[in-house]
Design a protein around this motif. Structure first.
Motif, PDB file in Angstrom:
ATOM      1  N   HIS A   1       0.873  -1.184   0.000  1.00 40.63           N
ATOM      2  CA  HIS A   1       0.000   0.000   0.000  1.00 40.63           C
ATOM      3  C   HIS A   1       0.907   1.230   0.000  1.00 40.63           C
ATOM      4  CE1 HIS A   1      -3.533  -2.490   1.295  1.00 40.63           C
ATOM      5  NE2 HIS A   1      -2.558  -3.219   1.792  1.00 40.63           N
TER       6      HIS A   1
ATOM      7  N   LEU B   1      -1.325   8.378   4.384  1.00 38.34           N
ATOM      8  CA  LEU B   1      -1.676   6.954   4.462  1.00 38.34           C
ATOM      9  C   LEU B   1      -2.309   6.531   5.786  1.00 38.34           C
ATOM     10  CD1 LEU B   1       1.264   5.098   2.644  1.00 38.34           C
ATOM     11  CD2 LEU B   1      -1.134   5.183   1.959  1.00 38.34           C
TER      12      LEU B   1
ATOM     13  N   GLU C   1      -5.359   7.008   6.863  1.00 37.33           N
ATOM     14  CA  GLU C   1      -6.691   6.450   6.629  1.00 37.33           C
ATOM     15  C   GLU C   1      -6.624   5.066   5.986  1.00 37.33           C
ATOM     16  OE1 GLU C   1      -9.133   9.309   4.613  1.00 37.33           O
ATOM     17  OE2 GLU C   1      -9.261  10.596   6.385  1.00 37.33           O
ATOM     18  N   GLU C   2      -5.655   4.846   5.114  1.00 32.11           N
ATOM     19  CA  GLU C   2      -5.452   3.529   4.516  1.00 32.11           C
ATOM     20  C   GLU C   2      -5.079   2.512   5.606  1.00 32.11           C
ATOM     21  OE1 GLU C   2      -4.697   0.984   0.923  1.00 32.11           O
ATOM     22  OE2 GLU C   2      -5.788   2.837   1.275  1.00 32.11           O
TER      23      GLU C   2
ATOM     24  N   VAL D   1       2.646  -1.445   4.374  1.00 31.72           N
ATOM     25  CA  VAL D   1       2.166  -0.072   4.206  1.00 31.72           C
ATOM     26  C   VAL D   1       3.382   0.848   4.241  1.00 31.72           C
ATOM     27  CG1 VAL D   1       0.485   1.641   4.979  1.00 31.72           C
ATOM     28  CG2 VAL D   1       0.111  -0.781   5.500  1.00 31.72           C
TER      29      VAL D   1
END
Length: 433
Positions: free
Chosen positions: A113, A280, A282-283, A416
Protein backbone atom coordinates in the motif's frame (compact mmCIF):
# COMPACT_ATOMS: atom_id res chain seq x y z
CA UNK A 1 37.22 -4.06 -3.37
CA UNK A 2 34.77 -4.75 -6.19
CA UNK A 3 31.43 -6.14 -5.07
CA UNK A 4 28.28 -7.41 -6.76
CA UNK A 5 25.25 -6.30 -4.72
CA UNK A 6 22.94 -9.27 -4.23
CA UNK A 7 20.04 -7.76 -2.30
CA UNK A 8 19.12 -5.07 0.22
CA UNK A 9 19.04 -5.73 3.96
CA UNK A 10 16.96 -4.08 6.68
CA UNK A 11 18.77 -0.90 7.66
CA UNK A 12 19.31 0.53 4.18
CA UNK A 13 22.47 -1.22 2.93
CA UNK A 14 23.12 -3.58 0.02
CA UNK A 15 24.56 -7.00 0.77
CA UNK A 16 27.48 -8.55 -1.13
CA UNK A 17 30.10 -11.28 -0.65
CA UNK A 18 33.75 -10.46 -1.47
CA UNK A 19 34.38 -13.62 -3.51
CA UNK A 20 32.26 -16.48 -4.75
CA UNK A 21 31.61 -19.02 -2.00
CA UNK A 22 33.20 -16.98 0.79
CA UNK A 23 31.08 -16.84 3.92
CA UNK A 24 31.68 -13.23 4.93
CA UNK A 25 29.02 -10.64 4.05
CA UNK A 26 29.65 -6.97 3.33
CA UNK A 27 27.04 -4.23 3.79
CA UNK A 28 27.35 -1.20 1.47
CA UNK A 29 24.89 1.73 1.81
CA UNK A 30 23.53 3.68 -1.19
CA UNK A 31 23.71 0.67 -3.51
CA UNK A 32 21.02 -1.33 -5.32
CA UNK A 33 20.52 -5.02 -6.16
CA UNK A 34 22.46 -6.13 -9.23
CA UNK A 35 24.96 -3.28 -9.15
CA UNK A 36 28.70 -3.78 -9.49
CA UNK A 37 30.39 -1.32 -7.14
CA UNK A 38 33.75 -0.36 -5.76
CA UNK A 39 33.80 -0.06 -1.98
CA UNK A 40 36.21 0.55 0.87
CA UNK A 41 36.25 -1.54 4.07
CA UNK A 42 35.28 0.48 7.18
CA UNK A 43 34.56 -1.80 10.13
CA UNK A 44 34.14 -5.43 11.12
CA UNK A 45 30.89 -6.32 12.90
CA UNK A 46 29.96 -9.61 14.54
CA UNK A 47 28.14 -11.03 11.52
CA UNK A 48 29.24 -8.80 8.61
CA UNK A 49 31.73 -6.19 7.43
CA UNK A 50 30.72 -2.61 6.72
CA UNK A 51 32.04 -0.70 3.72
CA UNK A 52 31.53 2.71 2.12
CA UNK A 53 30.61 3.19 -1.53
CA UNK A 54 33.38 4.64 -3.71
CA UNK A 55 32.04 4.16 -7.24
CA UNK A 56 29.11 2.53 -9.01
CA UNK A 57 30.74 0.60 -11.86
CA UNK A 58 27.53 -0.88 -13.28
CA UNK A 59 24.40 1.01 -12.25
CA UNK A 60 20.94 -0.49 -11.75
CA UNK A 61 18.15 0.69 -14.06
CA UNK A 62 16.35 1.60 -10.81
CA UNK A 63 18.99 4.17 -9.80
CA UNK A 64 17.89 7.82 -9.91
CA UNK A 65 19.02 11.26 -8.75
CA UNK A 66 18.19 12.02 -5.08
CA UNK A 67 15.38 14.49 -4.42
CA UNK A 68 17.27 16.29 -1.64
CA UNK A 69 20.65 18.04 -1.77
CA UNK A 70 21.54 16.64 1.67
CA UNK A 71 20.99 12.97 0.81
CA UNK A 72 24.00 10.88 1.81
CA UNK A 73 25.20 13.35 4.44
CA UNK A 74 21.91 13.46 6.40
CA UNK A 75 21.02 10.50 8.59
CA UNK A 76 17.31 10.67 7.79
CA UNK A 77 16.90 9.04 4.37
CA UNK A 78 18.41 5.88 2.88
CA UNK A 79 16.75 5.14 -0.48
CA UNK A 80 16.53 8.43 -2.40
CA UNK A 81 18.94 6.95 -4.97
CA UNK A 82 16.24 4.38 -5.90
CA UNK A 83 13.18 5.02 -8.05
CA UNK A 84 10.08 4.76 -5.91
CA UNK A 85 8.68 1.50 -7.41
CA UNK A 86 12.08 -0.08 -6.70
CA UNK A 87 11.90 1.11 -3.06
CA UNK A 88 8.56 -0.67 -2.70
CA UNK A 89 9.98 -3.87 -4.20
CA UNK A 90 13.05 -3.68 -1.94
CA UNK A 91 10.96 -3.33 1.21
CA UNK A 92 8.59 -6.11 0.17
CA UNK A 93 11.58 -8.44 -0.36
CA UNK A 94 13.08 -7.45 3.02
CA UNK A 95 9.77 -8.22 4.75
CA UNK A 96 9.57 -11.61 2.99
CA UNK A 97 13.18 -12.40 3.98
CA UNK A 98 12.52 -11.49 7.63
CA UNK A 99 9.59 -13.91 7.76
CA UNK A 100 11.45 -16.75 6.06
CA UNK A 101 14.52 -16.24 8.25
CA UNK A 102 12.56 -17.38 11.34
CA UNK A 103 10.93 -20.27 9.50
CA UNK A 104 7.65 -18.66 8.44
CA UNK A 105 7.37 -19.95 4.87
CA UNK A 106 3.66 -20.68 4.32
CA UNK A 107 2.81 -17.02 3.85
CA UNK A 108 0.09 -15.21 1.91
CA UNK A 109 1.25 -12.83 -0.82
CA UNK A 110 2.40 -9.50 0.60
CA UNK A 111 -0.01 -6.69 -0.35
CA UNK A 112 1.77 -3.31 -0.75
CA UNK A 113 0.00 0.00 0.00
CA UNK A 114 1.63 3.24 -1.13
CA UNK A 115 0.94 6.97 -1.24
CA UNK A 116 2.80 10.22 -1.89
CA UNK A 117 6.55 9.76 -1.64
CA UNK A 118 7.40 13.38 -0.74
CA UNK A 119 6.03 15.86 1.82
CA UNK A 120 4.32 13.10 3.77
CA UNK A 121 5.62 13.60 7.31
CA UNK A 122 3.30 15.45 9.70
CA UNK A 123 6.04 15.75 12.34
CA UNK A 124 9.71 16.73 12.42
CA UNK A 125 12.25 17.37 15.17
CA UNK A 126 15.13 19.64 14.25
CA UNK A 127 18.31 20.62 16.02
CA UNK A 128 19.06 24.35 16.29
CA UNK A 129 22.69 25.48 16.42
CA UNK A 130 24.73 28.58 15.75
CA UNK A 131 27.10 28.39 12.78
CA UNK A 132 29.44 31.34 12.25
CA UNK A 133 27.17 33.68 14.21
CA UNK A 134 23.92 32.57 12.54
CA UNK A 135 21.32 30.12 13.84
CA UNK A 136 20.64 27.12 11.58
CA UNK A 137 18.29 24.15 11.77
CA UNK A 138 19.33 20.63 10.90
CA UNK A 139 19.55 16.94 11.67
CA UNK A 140 22.37 14.57 12.62
CA UNK A 141 25.01 13.71 10.08
CA UNK A 142 24.74 10.12 8.93
CA UNK A 143 26.17 7.69 11.49
CA UNK A 144 27.03 10.35 14.08
CA UNK A 145 25.71 12.94 16.53
CA UNK A 146 27.36 15.76 14.57
CA UNK A 147 25.09 18.61 13.51
CA UNK A 148 24.24 18.99 9.82
CA UNK A 149 22.68 22.33 8.87
CA UNK A 150 20.05 21.85 6.17
CA UNK A 151 18.42 24.06 3.56
CA UNK A 152 15.51 21.76 2.73
CA UNK A 153 13.73 18.59 3.80
CA UNK A 154 11.42 17.34 1.04
CA UNK A 155 9.90 14.46 3.03
CA UNK A 156 8.20 16.74 5.61
CA UNK A 157 4.96 18.67 5.09
CA UNK A 158 5.69 22.12 3.60
CA UNK A 159 4.16 23.87 6.63
CA UNK A 160 6.80 22.28 8.90
CA UNK A 161 9.68 23.64 6.85
CA UNK A 162 8.01 27.06 6.64
CA UNK A 163 7.69 27.08 10.44
CA UNK A 164 11.38 26.21 10.83
CA UNK A 165 12.36 29.06 8.50
CA UNK A 166 10.16 31.50 10.43
CA UNK A 167 11.70 30.40 13.74
CA UNK A 168 15.14 31.30 12.38
CA UNK A 169 13.81 34.64 11.16
CA UNK A 170 12.32 35.41 14.59
CA UNK A 171 15.58 34.41 16.28
CA UNK A 172 17.48 36.90 14.11
CA UNK A 173 15.28 39.72 15.44
CA UNK A 174 16.94 41.68 18.27
CA UNK A 175 13.80 41.72 20.40
CA UNK A 176 12.68 39.92 23.59
CA UNK A 177 11.17 37.13 21.50
CA UNK A 178 14.23 36.93 19.27
CA UNK A 179 16.63 36.71 22.19
CA UNK A 180 14.50 33.97 23.77
CA UNK A 181 14.49 32.04 20.48
CA UNK A 182 18.29 32.08 20.49
CA UNK A 183 18.27 29.80 23.57
CA UNK A 184 16.51 26.95 21.69
CA UNK A 185 18.56 23.80 21.09
CA UNK A 186 15.85 21.70 19.39
CA UNK A 187 12.35 22.22 18.03
CA UNK A 188 9.57 19.81 17.14
CA UNK A 189 6.67 20.71 14.85
CA UNK A 190 3.48 18.65 14.37
CA UNK A 191 0.70 19.45 11.92
CA UNK A 192 -2.65 18.09 10.82
CA UNK A 193 -3.04 16.30 7.48
CA UNK A 194 -4.44 19.46 5.85
CA UNK A 195 -1.67 21.66 7.38
CA UNK A 196 -4.24 24.00 8.94
CA UNK A 197 -3.08 23.56 12.55
CA UNK A 198 0.43 23.45 13.98
CA UNK A 199 1.88 22.53 17.38
CA UNK A 200 5.41 23.45 18.46
CA UNK A 201 7.68 22.08 21.20
CA UNK A 202 10.94 23.92 21.88
CA UNK A 203 13.79 22.45 23.91
CA UNK A 204 16.27 24.59 25.84
CA UNK A 205 19.46 23.62 27.72
CA UNK A 206 18.74 25.90 30.68
CA UNK A 207 15.69 27.65 32.04
CA UNK A 208 15.55 31.04 30.38
CA UNK A 209 14.26 34.35 31.62
CA UNK A 210 10.85 35.62 30.59
CA UNK A 211 10.17 35.86 26.88
CA UNK A 212 8.56 32.55 25.89
CA UNK A 213 5.07 34.02 25.51
CA UNK A 214 6.46 36.92 23.43
CA UNK A 215 8.29 34.42 21.23
CA UNK A 216 5.11 32.38 20.68
CA UNK A 217 3.06 35.50 19.87
CA UNK A 218 5.74 36.58 17.40
CA UNK A 219 5.64 33.12 15.78
CA UNK A 220 1.83 33.26 15.64
CA UNK A 221 1.97 36.57 13.77
CA UNK A 222 4.21 35.00 11.14
CA UNK A 223 2.50 31.60 11.00
CA UNK A 224 -1.25 31.80 11.82
CA UNK A 225 -1.58 28.00 11.82
CA UNK A 226 0.23 27.84 15.19
CA UNK A 227 -2.32 26.84 17.85
CA UNK A 228 -0.09 25.98 20.79
CA UNK A 229 3.47 25.59 22.02
CA UNK A 230 5.44 24.29 24.95
CA UNK A 231 8.96 24.81 26.22
CA UNK A 232 10.92 21.94 27.76
CA UNK A 233 14.23 21.68 29.59
CA UNK A 234 16.33 19.26 27.54
CA UNK A 235 18.57 16.69 29.15
CA UNK A 236 22.31 17.46 29.19
CA UNK A 237 24.01 16.55 25.91
CA UNK A 238 25.33 13.01 26.07
CA UNK A 239 25.21 9.82 23.98
CA UNK A 240 22.03 8.96 25.92
CA UNK A 241 20.45 12.38 25.37
CA UNK A 242 17.49 11.06 23.40
CA UNK A 243 16.76 8.43 26.05
CA UNK A 244 16.24 10.98 28.84
CA UNK A 245 12.90 12.69 29.26
CA UNK A 246 12.74 16.47 28.89
CA UNK A 247 11.10 18.46 31.71
CA UNK A 248 8.11 20.67 30.77
CA UNK A 249 8.53 24.35 31.60
CA UNK A 250 5.90 26.68 30.08
CA UNK A 251 2.81 26.31 27.87
CA UNK A 252 1.23 28.71 25.43
CA UNK A 253 -2.10 28.23 23.68
CA UNK A 254 -3.70 24.81 23.18
CA UNK A 255 -1.89 21.77 24.63
CA UNK A 256 -2.52 19.69 21.52
CA UNK A 257 -4.60 19.56 18.40
CA UNK A 258 -7.54 17.70 16.94
CA UNK A 259 -6.39 15.49 14.06
CA UNK A 260 -9.09 14.32 11.66
CA UNK A 261 -8.76 10.93 9.98
CA UNK A 262 -11.40 8.58 8.54
CA UNK A 263 -14.25 10.85 9.73
CA UNK A 264 -13.05 10.81 13.34
CA UNK A 265 -11.36 13.50 15.41
CA UNK A 266 -8.37 12.41 17.49
CA UNK A 267 -7.05 14.61 20.27
CA UNK A 268 -3.25 14.46 20.06
CA UNK A 269 -1.53 16.09 23.03
CA UNK A 270 1.69 17.93 22.28
CA UNK A 271 4.46 15.34 22.11
CA UNK A 272 2.08 12.36 21.98
CA UNK A 273 2.58 9.65 19.39
CA UNK A 274 0.57 9.71 16.17
CA UNK A 275 1.25 7.96 12.87
CA UNK A 276 3.63 10.16 10.88
CA UNK A 277 2.37 9.73 7.31
CA UNK A 278 -0.44 12.23 6.69
CA UNK A 279 -1.42 10.61 3.37
CA UNK A 280 -1.68 6.95 4.46
CA UNK A 281 -3.18 7.12 7.96
CA UNK A 282 -6.69 6.45 6.63
CA UNK A 283 -5.45 3.53 4.52
CA UNK A 284 -3.80 2.04 7.60
CA UNK A 285 -7.00 2.44 9.62
CA UNK A 286 -9.02 0.73 6.89
CA UNK A 287 -6.65 -2.27 6.66
CA UNK A 288 -6.84 -2.82 10.42
CA UNK A 289 -10.54 -2.18 11.07
CA UNK A 290 -12.57 -2.79 7.91
CA UNK A 291 -14.86 -5.82 7.96
CA UNK A 292 -14.44 -6.57 11.66
CA UNK A 293 -17.42 -6.62 14.02
CA UNK A 294 -18.68 -8.37 17.12
CA UNK A 295 -19.25 -8.03 20.84
CA UNK A 296 -15.80 -7.36 22.31
CA UNK A 297 -12.43 -6.19 20.92
CA UNK A 298 -9.23 -5.10 22.61
CA UNK A 299 -6.87 -2.49 21.22
CA UNK A 300 -3.49 -2.88 22.95
CA UNK A 301 -0.82 -0.15 22.65
CA UNK A 302 -3.77 2.02 21.61
CA UNK A 303 -2.00 5.40 21.55
CA UNK A 304 -4.63 8.12 21.06
CA UNK A 305 -7.19 5.52 19.96
CA UNK A 306 -6.47 5.49 16.23
CA UNK A 307 -8.04 2.04 15.76
CA UNK A 308 -10.28 2.00 18.86
CA UNK A 309 -12.54 4.79 17.66
CA UNK A 310 -13.13 3.09 14.32
CA UNK A 311 -13.70 -0.35 15.86
CA UNK A 312 -16.20 1.16 18.32
CA UNK A 313 -18.60 1.63 15.40
CA UNK A 314 -18.79 -2.14 14.80
CA UNK A 315 -18.21 -3.73 18.23
CA UNK A 316 -20.50 -3.55 21.26
CA UNK A 317 -17.52 -2.94 23.53
CA UNK A 318 -13.95 -1.78 22.89
CA UNK A 319 -11.24 -1.85 25.53
CA UNK A 320 -8.37 0.47 24.60
CA UNK A 321 -5.15 -0.07 26.55
CA UNK A 322 -2.26 2.42 26.61
CA UNK A 323 0.56 2.86 29.16
CA UNK A 324 0.82 6.62 28.51
CA UNK A 325 -2.93 6.96 28.31
CA UNK A 326 -3.81 10.51 29.35
CA UNK A 327 -4.94 11.54 25.84
CA UNK A 328 -6.85 8.30 25.47
CA UNK A 329 -8.66 8.38 28.82
CA UNK A 330 -9.74 11.98 28.17
CA UNK A 331 -11.13 11.34 24.68
CA UNK A 332 -12.21 7.66 24.49
CA UNK A 333 -15.46 7.78 26.41
CA UNK A 334 -19.08 6.81 25.97
CA UNK A 335 -21.21 3.73 25.69
CA UNK A 336 -19.21 0.60 24.91
CA UNK A 337 -15.85 2.40 25.23
CA UNK A 338 -13.36 1.69 28.03
CA UNK A 339 -9.90 3.21 28.22
CA UNK A 340 -7.34 1.50 30.47
CA UNK A 341 -4.08 3.20 31.42
CA UNK A 342 -1.76 0.20 31.79
CA UNK A 343 0.96 -1.69 29.98
CA UNK A 344 -0.13 -4.52 27.69
CA UNK A 345 1.57 -7.04 30.01
CA UNK A 346 -0.29 -5.73 33.07
CA UNK A 347 -3.61 -5.76 31.28
CA UNK A 348 -3.16 -9.24 29.80
CA UNK A 349 -1.94 -10.73 33.06
CA UNK A 350 -5.16 -9.60 34.74
CA UNK A 351 -7.29 -10.63 31.75
CA UNK A 352 -5.93 -14.19 31.86
CA UNK A 353 -7.00 -14.46 35.51
CA UNK A 354 -10.44 -13.04 34.69
CA UNK A 355 -10.78 -15.50 31.77
CA UNK A 356 -11.87 -12.74 29.38
CA UNK A 357 -11.93 -13.65 25.68
CA UNK A 358 -12.49 -11.00 23.00
CA UNK A 359 -13.27 -11.81 19.38
CA UNK A 360 -10.48 -9.51 18.15
CA UNK A 361 -7.22 -8.22 19.59
CA UNK A 362 -5.32 -5.41 17.84
CA UNK A 363 -1.69 -4.88 18.85
CA UNK A 364 0.42 -1.94 17.65
CA UNK A 365 3.60 -2.04 19.78
CA UNK A 366 6.71 0.16 19.54
CA UNK A 367 9.77 -0.97 17.56
CA UNK A 368 10.79 -3.56 20.19
CA UNK A 369 7.66 -5.62 19.45
CA UNK A 370 5.56 -7.41 22.07
CA UNK A 371 8.01 -10.13 23.15
CA UNK A 372 7.61 -13.62 24.64
CA UNK A 373 5.52 -12.70 27.71
CA UNK A 374 2.81 -10.92 25.74
CA UNK A 375 2.81 -13.67 23.10
CA UNK A 376 2.37 -16.25 25.86
CA UNK A 377 -0.62 -14.40 27.29
CA UNK A 378 -2.15 -13.97 23.82
CA UNK A 379 -1.79 -17.71 23.22
CA UNK A 380 -3.57 -18.48 26.51
CA UNK A 381 -6.41 -16.03 25.80
CA UNK A 382 -6.75 -17.54 22.30
CA UNK A 383 -8.84 -14.84 20.67
CA UNK A 384 -10.15 -16.00 17.26
CA UNK A 385 -8.36 -13.14 15.50
CA UNK A 386 -5.29 -10.98 16.15
CA UNK A 387 -4.20 -8.02 14.04
CA UNK A 388 -0.53 -7.12 14.54
CA UNK A 389 0.64 -3.67 13.37
CA UNK A 390 4.44 -3.38 13.32
CA UNK A 391 7.11 -0.84 12.41
CA UNK A 392 9.99 -3.35 12.58
CA UNK A 393 10.04 -6.52 10.44
CA UNK A 394 12.70 -8.23 12.58
CA UNK A 395 10.84 -8.06 15.91
CA UNK A 396 7.57 -8.71 14.04
CA UNK A 397 8.91 -11.96 12.56
CA UNK A 398 10.14 -13.08 15.99
CA UNK A 399 6.72 -12.48 17.57
CA UNK A 400 4.77 -14.00 14.67
CA UNK A 401 6.78 -17.22 14.93
CA UNK A 402 5.68 -17.55 18.57
CA UNK A 403 2.03 -16.89 17.69
CA UNK A 404 2.10 -19.33 14.76
CA UNK A 405 3.68 -21.97 16.99
CA UNK A 406 0.80 -21.33 19.43
CA UNK A 407 -1.79 -22.20 16.80
CA UNK A 408 -2.40 -19.04 14.77
CA UNK A 409 -2.30 -18.85 10.96
CA UNK A 410 -1.18 -15.79 9.01
CA UNK A 411 -4.04 -15.08 6.60
CA UNK A 412 -3.15 -11.56 5.37
CA UNK A 413 0.17 -9.72 5.13
CA UNK A 414 0.12 -6.01 4.26
CA UNK A 415 3.12 -3.72 3.71
CA UNK A 416 2.17 -0.07 4.21
CA UNK A 417 4.88 2.35 3.07
CA UNK A 418 4.51 5.01 5.74
CA UNK A 419 8.17 6.02 5.40
CA UNK A 420 9.18 6.52 1.72
CA UNK A 421 12.87 7.32 1.02
CA UNK A 422 13.86 5.53 4.27
CA UNK A 423 14.43 1.86 5.15
CA UNK A 424 11.57 1.90 7.69
CA UNK A 425 8.41 -0.01 6.85
CA UNK A 426 5.01 -0.64 8.44
CA UNK A 427 3.36 -4.04 8.35
CA UNK A 428 -0.17 -5.21 9.16
CA UNK A 429 -0.60 -8.94 9.77
CA UNK A 430 -3.97 -10.64 10.24
CA UNK A 431 -3.83 -13.90 12.20
CA UNK A 432 -6.64 -16.37 12.84
CA UNK A 433 -6.94 -19.58 14.82
Amino acid sequence: MKLQIEKMVYGGAGLAHPTEGEAGAVFVPFTLPGELVEARFIEKKSDHDEASLLNVLTASKDRTDPGCKHFGECGGCHYQHAKYPAQVNIKTAILQDAMEHVGLTALPKIQPHTGEQWGYRNRTRLRVEEIEGTLKVGYNRRGSNQFLAIQECPIIAPLLWRAAAILLRVAADNSTSGRWAQTISEVEFFTTADEKKLQMSVFVQKKSQTGFADFCEHMKEEIPELTGAGSLLASPKSPQRQMQKARPLEDWGAKGLSYQAAHEDYWVGRGSFFQVNRFLVEELIAIVTKGHQGKLAWDLYAGVGLFSKQLAKEFQQIVAVEAAGSDLTNSFRGSGKRAVEATAVEFLRNAVVQRERPELIVIDPPRAGVGPEVCSFLARIAAPEIIYVSCDPITLARDLKMLVDAGYNIVELHFVDLFPQTFHLETVVILRR
